[in-house]
Design an enzyme around this catalytic site. Structure first.
Site, PDB file in Angstrom:
ATOM      1  CB  ALA A 238     -29.050 -27.436  37.692  1.00  0.00           C
ATOM      2  CE  LYS A 239     -27.935 -22.848  43.460  1.00  0.00           C
ATOM      3  NZ  LYS A 239     -27.656 -21.406  43.658  1.00  0.00           N
ATOM      4  NE  ARG A 240     -32.359 -25.990  35.217  1.00  0.00           N
ATOM      5  CZ  ARG A 240     -32.615 -27.065  34.476  1.00  0.00           C
ATOM      6  NH1 ARG A 240     -33.778 -27.651  34.553  1.00  0.00           N
ATOM      7  NH2 ARG A 240     -31.677 -27.550  33.684  1.00  0.00           N
ATOM      8  CG  HIS A 241     -33.135 -30.773  38.236  1.00  0.00           C
ATOM      9  ND1 HIS A 241     -31.924 -30.564  37.603  1.00  0.00           N
ATOM     10  CD2 HIS A 241     -34.051 -30.863  37.248  1.00  0.00           C
ATOM     11  CE1 HIS A 241     -32.109 -30.553  36.286  1.00  0.00           C
ATOM     12  NE2 HIS A 241     -33.386 -30.733  36.049  1.00  0.00           N
ATOM     13  N   GLY A 242     -34.387 -29.057  42.628  1.00  0.00           N
ATOM     14  CA  GLY A 242     -34.874 -29.242  43.987  1.00  0.00           C
ATOM     15  C   GLY A 242     -33.800 -29.737  44.930  1.00  0.00           C
TER      16      GLY A 242
END
Ligand code: ZN
Length: 286
Positions: A238-242
Protein backbone atom coordinates in the site's frame (compact mmCIF):
# COMPACT_ATOMS: atom_id res chain seq x y z
CA UNK A 1 -5.94 -17.26 -26.61
CA UNK A 2 -7.18 -14.04 -25.05
CA UNK A 3 -6.07 -12.64 -21.72
CA UNK A 4 -6.92 -9.46 -19.88
CA UNK A 5 -6.06 -7.09 -17.08
CA UNK A 6 -9.02 -5.57 -15.27
CA UNK A 7 -8.13 -2.93 -12.67
CA UNK A 8 -10.55 -0.87 -10.59
CA UNK A 9 -9.83 2.84 -11.08
CA UNK A 10 -9.81 3.66 -7.39
CA UNK A 11 -6.21 4.78 -7.03
CA UNK A 12 -2.75 4.49 -8.49
CA UNK A 13 -1.41 1.04 -9.46
CA UNK A 14 1.46 -0.09 -7.24
CA UNK A 15 4.30 -2.43 -8.22
CA UNK A 16 2.21 -5.42 -7.12
CA UNK A 17 -0.67 -4.47 -9.42
CA UNK A 18 1.78 -3.71 -12.20
CA UNK A 19 3.45 -7.09 -11.70
CA UNK A 20 0.09 -8.86 -12.02
CA UNK A 21 -0.62 -6.86 -15.18
CA UNK A 22 2.81 -7.74 -16.55
CA UNK A 23 2.20 -11.44 -15.86
CA UNK A 24 -1.24 -11.39 -17.48
CA UNK A 25 0.28 -9.68 -20.50
CA UNK A 26 3.19 -12.15 -20.64
CA UNK A 27 0.91 -15.18 -20.38
CA UNK A 28 -1.14 -13.90 -23.32
CA UNK A 29 1.56 -12.42 -25.51
CA UNK A 30 4.09 -15.24 -25.03
CA UNK A 31 1.46 -17.57 -26.49
CA UNK A 32 0.78 -15.17 -29.37
CA UNK A 33 -2.59 -14.33 -27.84
CA UNK A 34 -4.73 -11.22 -27.61
CA UNK A 35 -4.65 -9.02 -24.54
CA UNK A 36 -7.47 -6.75 -23.37
CA UNK A 37 -7.78 -3.96 -20.83
CA UNK A 38 -11.06 -3.67 -18.94
CA UNK A 39 -11.85 -1.00 -16.37
CA UNK A 40 -13.91 -2.38 -13.48
CA UNK A 41 -15.63 0.82 -12.44
CA UNK A 42 -18.91 -0.47 -11.00
CA UNK A 43 -18.13 1.13 -7.65
CA UNK A 44 -19.22 4.63 -8.61
CA UNK A 45 -18.13 6.18 -5.35
CA UNK A 46 -14.50 5.02 -5.57
CA UNK A 47 -13.97 5.01 -9.35
CA UNK A 48 -12.52 8.19 -10.83
CA UNK A 49 -11.72 9.04 -14.48
CA UNK A 50 -8.39 10.55 -13.40
CA UNK A 51 -7.39 7.25 -11.76
CA UNK A 52 -8.30 5.41 -14.95
CA UNK A 53 -6.18 7.79 -17.05
CA UNK A 54 -3.23 7.40 -14.66
CA UNK A 55 -3.51 3.61 -14.63
CA UNK A 56 -3.52 3.51 -18.44
CA UNK A 57 -0.48 5.80 -18.52
CA UNK A 58 1.39 3.62 -16.00
CA UNK A 59 0.63 0.41 -17.90
CA UNK A 60 1.93 2.02 -21.08
CA UNK A 61 5.00 3.28 -19.21
CA UNK A 62 6.07 -0.29 -18.38
CA UNK A 63 5.60 -1.25 -22.03
CA UNK A 64 2.27 -3.07 -21.97
CA UNK A 65 -0.11 -2.82 -24.90
CA UNK A 66 -3.58 -4.17 -25.55
CA UNK A 67 -5.94 -4.90 -28.41
CA UNK A 68 -9.02 -2.89 -29.20
CA UNK A 69 -10.72 -0.24 -27.14
CA UNK A 70 -10.62 -0.11 -23.37
CA UNK A 71 -13.92 -1.49 -22.05
CA UNK A 72 -15.67 0.04 -19.01
CA UNK A 73 -18.09 -1.98 -16.91
CA UNK A 74 -20.14 1.11 -16.11
CA UNK A 75 -21.16 1.20 -19.79
CA UNK A 76 -22.36 -2.40 -19.92
CA UNK A 77 -25.19 -2.62 -17.41
CA UNK A 78 -27.61 -3.88 -20.10
CA UNK A 79 -25.52 -7.01 -20.63
CA UNK A 80 -25.44 -7.77 -16.90
CA UNK A 81 -29.21 -7.25 -16.67
CA UNK A 82 -29.74 -9.83 -19.43
CA UNK A 83 -27.65 -12.37 -17.55
CA UNK A 84 -29.54 -11.65 -14.33
CA UNK A 85 -32.87 -12.12 -16.16
CA UNK A 86 -31.73 -15.51 -17.43
CA UNK A 87 -30.90 -16.66 -13.90
CA UNK A 88 -34.22 -15.27 -12.66
CA UNK A 89 -36.08 -17.21 -15.34
CA UNK A 90 -34.43 -20.36 -14.08
CA UNK A 91 -35.58 -19.64 -10.54
CA UNK A 92 -32.05 -19.20 -9.21
CA UNK A 93 -32.39 -15.65 -7.85
CA UNK A 94 -33.99 -14.39 -4.63
CA UNK A 95 -34.15 -11.03 -2.85
CA UNK A 96 -32.22 -10.53 0.38
CA UNK A 97 -32.97 -7.79 2.88
CA UNK A 98 -30.29 -8.71 5.42
CA UNK A 99 -28.11 -5.94 6.82
CA UNK A 100 -24.37 -6.47 7.16
CA UNK A 101 -24.79 -7.04 10.89
CA UNK A 102 -27.52 -9.66 10.31
CA UNK A 103 -25.35 -11.48 7.79
CA UNK A 104 -22.40 -11.47 10.20
CA UNK A 105 -24.52 -12.80 13.02
CA UNK A 106 -26.13 -15.49 10.86
CA UNK A 107 -22.80 -16.57 9.40
CA UNK A 108 -21.37 -17.15 12.88
CA UNK A 109 -24.06 -19.68 13.78
CA UNK A 110 -23.21 -23.26 12.82
CA UNK A 111 -24.95 -24.41 9.65
CA UNK A 112 -24.66 -27.09 7.01
CA UNK A 113 -21.70 -27.39 4.67
CA UNK A 114 -20.77 -23.72 4.33
CA UNK A 115 -17.50 -22.39 5.75
CA UNK A 116 -17.61 -19.68 8.39
CA UNK A 117 -18.44 -16.22 7.09
CA UNK A 118 -20.58 -17.47 4.21
CA UNK A 119 -24.12 -16.21 3.79
CA UNK A 120 -26.31 -19.00 5.14
CA UNK A 121 -29.33 -18.28 2.94
CA UNK A 122 -31.52 -16.57 5.54
CA UNK A 123 -33.79 -14.92 2.96
CA UNK A 124 -34.01 -17.92 0.64
CA UNK A 125 -36.67 -19.66 2.68
CA UNK A 126 -38.85 -16.75 3.79
CA UNK A 127 -42.59 -17.36 3.79
CA UNK A 128 -44.75 -15.19 1.53
CA UNK A 129 -45.86 -13.23 4.58
CA UNK A 130 -42.29 -12.62 5.75
CA UNK A 131 -41.30 -11.54 2.26
CA UNK A 132 -44.24 -9.14 2.00
CA UNK A 133 -43.34 -7.65 5.36
CA UNK A 134 -39.77 -6.98 4.25
CA UNK A 135 -40.98 -5.49 0.99
CA UNK A 136 -43.19 -3.12 2.93
CA UNK A 137 -40.19 -1.97 4.99
CA UNK A 138 -38.98 -0.13 1.88
CA UNK A 139 -35.39 -1.24 2.43
CA UNK A 140 -33.91 -2.04 -0.98
CA UNK A 141 -33.17 -5.72 -1.49
CA UNK A 142 -30.01 -7.22 -2.93
CA UNK A 143 -30.47 -10.17 -5.29
CA UNK A 144 -28.65 -13.39 -4.47
CA UNK A 145 -27.95 -16.55 -6.41
CA UNK A 146 -29.51 -19.72 -5.07
CA UNK A 147 -26.22 -21.59 -5.38
CA UNK A 148 -27.49 -24.75 -3.69
CA UNK A 149 -24.14 -25.11 -1.91
CA UNK A 150 -22.60 -26.49 -5.05
CA UNK A 151 -19.02 -27.70 -4.83
CA UNK A 152 -16.79 -26.50 -7.67
CA UNK A 153 -13.37 -27.95 -8.45
CA UNK A 154 -11.00 -26.42 -10.98
CA UNK A 155 -7.42 -26.54 -12.19
CA UNK A 156 -5.26 -23.48 -11.63
CA UNK A 157 -2.06 -23.10 -13.66
CA UNK A 158 -0.09 -22.22 -10.52
CA UNK A 159 -2.06 -23.77 -7.67
CA UNK A 160 -3.02 -27.05 -9.34
CA UNK A 161 -6.29 -28.75 -8.37
CA UNK A 162 -8.34 -26.56 -6.08
CA UNK A 163 -11.90 -25.36 -5.54
CA UNK A 164 -14.55 -24.83 -2.92
CA UNK A 165 -18.20 -24.69 -2.04
CA UNK A 166 -20.28 -21.78 -3.36
CA UNK A 167 -22.59 -19.79 -1.10
CA UNK A 168 -25.57 -17.64 -2.09
CA UNK A 169 -23.51 -14.64 -3.13
CA UNK A 170 -24.90 -11.29 -4.30
CA UNK A 171 -25.59 -10.87 -8.03
CA UNK A 172 -27.16 -7.44 -7.87
CA UNK A 173 -26.68 -4.95 -5.07
CA UNK A 174 -29.33 -3.11 -3.10
CA UNK A 175 -28.26 0.17 -4.71
CA UNK A 176 -29.28 -1.28 -8.10
CA UNK A 177 -25.76 -1.89 -9.42
CA UNK A 178 -24.48 -5.23 -10.71
CA UNK A 179 -22.18 -7.13 -8.37
CA UNK A 180 -18.58 -7.78 -9.33
CA UNK A 181 -18.99 -11.56 -9.69
CA UNK A 182 -21.76 -11.31 -12.27
CA UNK A 183 -20.07 -8.55 -14.29
CA UNK A 184 -16.73 -10.37 -14.49
CA UNK A 185 -18.28 -13.60 -15.75
CA UNK A 186 -20.43 -11.82 -18.34
CA UNK A 187 -17.52 -9.66 -19.54
CA UNK A 188 -14.96 -12.44 -19.82
CA UNK A 189 -17.34 -14.50 -21.94
CA UNK A 190 -18.54 -11.54 -24.00
CA UNK A 191 -14.97 -10.42 -24.71
CA UNK A 192 -13.77 -13.91 -25.55
CA UNK A 193 -11.37 -14.03 -22.60
CA UNK A 194 -10.25 -17.62 -22.13
CA UNK A 195 -7.33 -17.04 -19.79
CA UNK A 196 -7.68 -15.19 -16.50
CA UNK A 197 -4.42 -14.22 -14.80
CA UNK A 198 -4.99 -12.26 -11.57
CA UNK A 199 -3.89 -11.92 -7.96
CA UNK A 200 -4.39 -14.93 -5.73
CA UNK A 201 -6.44 -12.83 -3.32
CA UNK A 202 -9.25 -13.52 -5.82
CA UNK A 203 -8.90 -17.30 -5.90
CA UNK A 204 -11.79 -17.72 -3.44
CA UNK A 205 -14.11 -15.95 -5.92
CA UNK A 206 -13.32 -18.39 -8.68
CA UNK A 207 -15.73 -21.21 -7.73
CA UNK A 208 -18.54 -18.63 -7.70
CA UNK A 209 -17.59 -17.39 -11.14
CA UNK A 210 -17.29 -20.89 -12.56
CA UNK A 211 -20.73 -21.80 -11.22
CA UNK A 212 -22.18 -18.62 -12.74
CA UNK A 213 -20.59 -19.35 -16.11
CA UNK A 214 -22.08 -22.85 -16.06
CA UNK A 215 -25.55 -21.60 -15.14
CA UNK A 216 -25.36 -19.01 -17.93
CA UNK A 217 -24.09 -21.53 -20.46
CA UNK A 218 -20.81 -19.66 -20.88
CA UNK A 219 -17.34 -21.16 -21.43
CA UNK A 220 -14.98 -21.44 -18.47
CA UNK A 221 -11.62 -19.69 -18.87
CA UNK A 222 -8.29 -21.12 -17.73
CA UNK A 223 -7.07 -19.60 -14.46
CA UNK A 224 -3.69 -18.58 -13.09
CA UNK A 225 -3.79 -16.91 -9.68
CA UNK A 226 -0.43 -15.24 -9.19
CA UNK A 227 1.15 -14.36 -5.84
CA UNK A 228 0.63 -10.93 -4.35
CA UNK A 229 3.40 -8.51 -3.52
CA UNK A 230 3.57 -7.63 0.17
CA UNK A 231 5.12 -4.75 2.07
CA UNK A 232 8.14 -5.35 4.34
CA UNK A 233 5.71 -5.76 7.27
CA UNK A 234 4.07 -8.71 5.53
CA UNK A 235 0.89 -6.73 4.86
CA UNK A 236 -0.68 -6.15 1.48
CA UNK A 237 1.36 -3.54 -0.39
CA UNK A 238 0.00 0.00 0.00
CA UNK A 239 0.88 3.66 -0.26
CA UNK A 240 2.14 3.77 3.33
CA UNK A 241 5.00 1.44 2.32
CA UNK A 242 6.66 4.37 0.55
CA UNK A 243 7.90 4.27 -3.04
CA UNK A 244 5.49 1.74 -4.50
CA UNK A 245 4.09 3.51 -7.59
CA UNK A 246 5.51 5.11 -10.71
CA UNK A 247 5.11 8.44 -8.95
CA UNK A 248 8.33 7.58 -7.13
CA UNK A 249 9.88 4.87 -9.30
CA UNK A 250 11.25 5.00 -12.82
CA UNK A 251 9.40 2.50 -15.04
CA UNK A 252 12.72 0.73 -15.76
CA UNK A 253 13.38 0.39 -12.05
CA UNK A 254 9.95 -1.12 -11.46
CA UNK A 255 10.32 -3.45 -14.44
CA UNK A 256 13.74 -4.63 -13.31
CA UNK A 257 12.43 -5.46 -9.86
CA UNK A 258 9.36 -7.22 -11.26
CA UNK A 259 11.44 -9.37 -13.60
CA UNK A 260 13.91 -10.26 -10.82
CA UNK A 261 11.09 -11.11 -8.40
CA UNK A 262 9.63 -13.49 -11.00
CA UNK A 263 12.95 -15.12 -11.88
CA UNK A 264 12.55 -13.80 -15.39
CA UNK A 265 15.15 -12.35 -17.66
CA UNK A 266 13.62 -9.99 -20.18
CA UNK A 267 12.76 -10.52 -22.94
CA UNK A 268 10.89 -13.67 -21.96
CA UNK A 269 8.26 -13.78 -24.64
CA UNK A 270 9.31 -17.16 -25.96
CA UNK A 271 9.35 -19.05 -22.72
CA UNK A 272 7.00 -18.13 -19.95
CA UNK A 273 6.77 -21.33 -17.94
CA UNK A 274 4.12 -21.11 -15.18
CA UNK A 275 5.81 -23.90 -13.22
CA UNK A 276 8.92 -21.75 -12.84
CA UNK A 277 7.08 -18.77 -11.40
CA UNK A 278 7.15 -18.21 -7.62
CA UNK A 279 4.10 -19.43 -5.71
CA UNK A 280 4.66 -17.41 -2.58
CA UNK A 281 4.13 -13.67 -2.17
CA UNK A 282 7.14 -11.49 -2.85
CA UNK A 283 8.15 -8.65 -0.59
CA UNK A 284 8.78 -5.22 -2.01
CA UNK A 285 11.86 -3.40 -0.62
CA UNK A 286 13.02 -5.80 2.06
ZN1 ZN B 1 -30.92 -12.09 3.54
Amino acid sequence: MTGRFAPSPSGRLHVGNLRTALLAWLFARSAGGRFLLRIEDLDRARSKPEHEAQQIADLKAIGLDWDGEVVRQSERTGLYRQALARLENEGRVYPCWCTRAEIRAAAEAPHGPLPEGFYPGTCRDLTDAERAERERSGRPAALRLDAQAEEIAFHDLLHGETGGVVDDFVLWRGDDTPAYQLAVVVDDADQGVDQVVRGDDLIDSTPRQILLARLLGLPQPAYAHVPLVLGPDGQRLAKRHGAVTLADLAPEEALEWMAASLNLTLPVLENLAPERLPREPTTWLT
